[in-house]
Every structure is written in C-alpha cells, then in structure tokens.
Design a protein around this motif. Sequence first.
Motif, mmCIF file in Angstrom:
data_model
loop_
_atom_site.group_PDB
_atom_site.id
_atom_site.type_symbol
_atom_site.label_atom_id
_atom_site.label_comp_id
_atom_site.label_asym_id
_atom_site.label_seq_id
_atom_site.Cartn_x
_atom_site.Cartn_y
_atom_site.Cartn_z
ATOM 1 N N HIS A 120 0.826 -1.216 0.000
ATOM 2 C CA HIS A 120 0.000 0.000 0.000
ATOM 3 C C HIS A 120 0.854 1.258 0.000
ATOM 4 O O HIS A 120 0.565 2.221 -0.714
ATOM 5 C CB HIS A 120 -0.929 -0.013 1.215
ATOM 6 C CG HIS A 120 -1.873 -1.168 1.232
ATOM 7 N ND1 HIS A 120 -2.814 -1.386 0.264
ATOM 8 C CD2 HIS A 120 -2.005 -2.204 2.129
ATOM 9 C CE1 HIS A 120 -3.499 -2.481 0.528
ATOM 10 N NE2 HIS A 120 -3.023 -3.011 1.664
ATOM 11 N N ALA A 121 1.895 1.283 0.840
ATOM 12 C CA ALA A 121 2.742 2.473 0.909
ATOM 13 C C ALA A 121 3.481 2.700 -0.403
ATOM 14 O O ALA A 121 3.657 3.846 -0.834
ATOM 15 C CB ALA A 121 3.727 2.344 2.064
ATOM 16 N N ARG A 122 3.925 1.618 -1.033
ATOM 17 C CA ARG A 122 4.602 1.750 -2.330
ATOM 18 C C ARG A 122 3.666 2.379 -3.363
ATOM 19 O O ARG A 122 4.055 3.267 -4.112
ATOM 20 C CB ARG A 122 5.062 0.372 -2.832
ATOM 21 C CG ARG A 122 6.080 -0.317 -1.941
ATOM 22 C CD ARG A 122 6.235 -1.779 -2.362
ATOM 23 N NE ARG A 122 7.146 -2.467 -1.462
ATOM 24 C CZ ARG A 122 8.416 -2.734 -1.727
ATOM 25 N NH1 ARG A 122 8.935 -2.333 -2.865
ATOM 26 N NH2 ARG A 122 9.167 -3.387 -0.852
ATOM 27 N N GLN A 123 2.423 1.851 -3.365
ATOM 28 C CA GLN A 123 1.467 2.368 -4.329
ATOM 29 C C GLN A 123 1.142 3.830 -4.051
ATOM 30 O O GLN A 123 1.011 4.642 -4.980
ATOM 31 C CB GLN A 123 0.190 1.525 -4.285
ATOM 32 C CG GLN A 123 -0.782 1.813 -5.414
ATOM 33 C CD GLN A 123 -0.210 1.450 -6.782
ATOM 34 O OE1 GLN A 123 0.460 0.425 -6.933
ATOM 35 N NE2 GLN A 123 -0.454 2.296 -7.772
ATOM 36 N N GLN A 124 1.035 4.177 -2.768
ATOM 37 C CA GLN A 124 0.739 5.554 -2.411
ATOM 38 C C GLN A 124 1.862 6.487 -2.834
ATOM 39 O O GLN A 124 1.628 7.587 -3.355
ATOM 40 C CB GLN A 124 0.494 5.662 -0.907
ATOM 41 C CG GLN A 124 0.108 7.055 -0.431
ATOM 42 C CD GLN A 124 -1.215 7.517 -1.026
ATOM 43 O OE1 GLN A 124 -2.133 6.710 -1.169
ATOM 44 N NE2 GLN A 124 -1.293 8.802 -1.376
#
Length: 480
Positions: free
Chosen positions: A156-160
């Motif tokens: 999720h953090a990577r995508q964000q």
Amino acid sequence: MPRFDWFPKTLLGRTLLFIALVVATGAAALAGIARYYAGVASERAYDQLLAGAAIQVAENLYAQGGVLALNPPVAALSTLSRYDLVYYRVVDSRGVVVAGYGDLPGPANTVNARQGPDFANGRYQGERVRTATIARYMPDVRPPGWAVVTVAQTTHARQQLTNDMSFKVWTLILLMSVLALGASGLAIRRGLRPLAQIGQIIAARDPSDLRPVVHDTPSEINALIGAINGLIGRLADRMTAMQRFIADAAHQMRTPIARLDAQIELLSTESDPARHAARLAALRATCSDVGRLTGQLLNHAMVIHRTEVVPLQPVDLAGLAREVLGRTIPLADERDVKVAFESTAPQVWIAGDPVSLQEALSNVLHNALLHGKADDIAVTLASTHDALTLSVTDNGPGIAREHWEAALLPFERLGHEGAERPPGSGLGLAIVQEVMKAHGGRVGFAFPPNGGFSVVLTFPPPVSDTLGPGAAPPPGGSVN
C-alpha cells in the motif's frame, strides 16, 4: 467523401488543433513514462527498507543449545510497519519454521538468497506483498546449515508513493502543456497578423487600382505576395487589352454604322432607277461588312474566352484542315479555285481546342480567298520531331515583308502596294495569332521560291505518333 463538420475552418484553429494533438500525444507518453519511473523509484526505496529489515533479522539469529533462536529486531520491523503490514518467517537448516508466520510463502530456491537479499512479489492473506529473503549459515546449530529469513510487507505504501510522485509530475506536465498551447496560440496569431494586414489592404483597394501590393512582410509570405501581384499584373494586362479592344471595336463599328445610316438616307430619296440599284448594292455591301465585322469581333472575344477556360484535347489536325477547307472554298463565289491538300500522314494528333483551331484556319483561308483574290490554294501539313507546320500557300500578291508584324495586330487592314485600302475588319490574322499563342505555337509568313504567298502555322510536336488509316483516336479524343 466524408464531411468533417467538426474540423476548424480557420488556419489558426487547424494549426492549434494539430499542435494540441501533438502536445496531447507527447503529454500522454510523458505521463506513462513518469508513472513507470515513479513506480521504479518507490520500489527501490521500499526494497532498501525491506532488505535492511531482513538483514537485521538474520543478524539477530543465534544458536541456543544447538537450536536456532531469534531475538526479533523490533526497531527494524516497526519502521516497516509504520507504512504497511509486516510479516516474517525464520526457517532453520532442517526446514522447520522456528519463528514468525509458518504459512508465509518463501522462495523455492534459496541459492540466490545466500548471496544477498532476494526479492519477489506474491500474495498473503489476500493482500499483495513484497518479500525479501536472505540466508545465513549457522555453524552452531544441529545440524549446521543455512537458516532462511523471509520478511514480507504489503504494497500500500509503495502504491501511495507512486501515486503521489505521478500526480506531481502529471500536474507539471499538464501545466507545461497548457502553457505550450497558450504560447502557440499567441505565436500563431502574431504570425498570421501580416496576412490579415494584407487582406485589409486588398479589401480597402478600389477595383480599378491594379498596382502591385507593397507591404513589409516576413519572407515566408513573400511567395504569396508575389502570387497576388502576379495575378494583379495579369488582370491589369487583361483589362488593358479588353479596354483597348472595346475602344477599337467601338471605333471600327462607328464608321460602317454611320455609312449605313447615310446610305439608307440617300436610298430613301433616290428616284432614278439606275442610281437606286447602285445605292442598294452599296448598302448590301456595307451590311455585309458590318455583319463580317460583328462576327469577327464576337469570334475574337470567343477565342480569348476559350483560351482561358477550355482545356485542350486530342485533335486530328489533318481531318480538321480537310473539313475547314471544304467549308471555305464555296466562299470564292463564281471564281474557279484550284485546291490541293497534302499531309505526311492521314491523321496527325495534337493537343488543342477544335473550335478555336477551326476559326483560325478559316480566317487564313478567308484572307487568301477574299482579300488575296487567290484562285490556287495549297494546304500542306508536315510533321517532324521538332515541330508541326500547317502551311496555306496561295497565288495572291501576299503581304509586304515590312507589314508582316503589323498584320498580326487587331484592326490593321493592309492593302497591297498601289492598291486602295481593302474592306474588312483587320481581325482575321489577329484571331489566328491568339489561337496559336493558346496552343504554344506561332504565326509566320513566307514567299515560296516558286511564287505565291504562304501563311505558316507552327505547332509544338504532335502528342503521339501519326496514326494509320482507320485507327481510333486516343482515349478522350474527338475528330471534328
């Protein structure tokens, strides 16, 4: 043909549409590239954190009574869990899970993990995860061997991070695209301003003002200005010629009409039968002159008009000459006229206008019969690789050499030396000159060695080889 009503009608609109399409295509390509590199950058950044956590877990492994044990690095794992869910698993040399989540997937082959962190993508508990696996050799455990550590983190953090970086770059691309379109519109408007000025100059001109357009314009517009000035020059020449022709025609018509009026007046008061008959004959001759003059004026205007609007087509010049010769000879009245026609081929094709060519050849024959008083006429058609010549030779006195140039001018009536001024309009050879110009040829005169006088019409080379008897004309051609 499909109609594109949505397509801009203005040059500004069409140019801006083209630039907008190019800018949009470039912006879309840049947006895709920015998205890709934002993903790569975020992947590398979080892979560094994930690899560091896996290394710290591996470094905290120790042997206790020959059994593998772990002192979890809480700080390293908490750094990852600040952004995502974190999972880990430790497997000893026997393949037994000694710590972490036993169902966490790991690599099937741990050879690469012995050299350093080995990354992979997968799914765990319904979430996409990124895993880093590293192997550490543990000599103190029983049996000694490689312990494998796998640390997983949700994405999720990577995508964000990818989305944030992409949005910022996309915003910059959008602003630059809008700026480029705005600057292009202003530049095009400024660049088209000279065209608008030229349009205003021409619109404000009086229709009779045919002077060249003189205006300080960019070099790219010079070709357009040159074309406009060329058109204006041709219009000026044409109008001058037409005005001169109208003035000459009015002058030429005034004299015979006045003579008609006078002859009618004299005829109405004449009581002597003999003198009445003579005046009636003179009136008929004047009427004939007026009719001939009117016909030639109309023919001259017709030839000029056809020169400008009628496209050339294949014409059999030999057949046309025979036809015109057959129609013209009866004009000789009671004279016994000897006629000869000779051609190098039964058919000779040229690119021409059959109506104008008939008029030209008819005028040459009329001059020989009516003005030259000839009773022996020979028409010769000769074709070479360089030119095609149509010669009309008669046994009349001809035109003196010093008058050859003037003979081609309108309304020039040239008499023979010692003879009175001949009747006619002086338009016959002028019409021939116009027709030959339209066909890329010329009119010439000659005194043949064996006597007589020749009018020579020289055409460009034939459009095709001469055809044999019975051959069909070329496609689109017609024989008159």
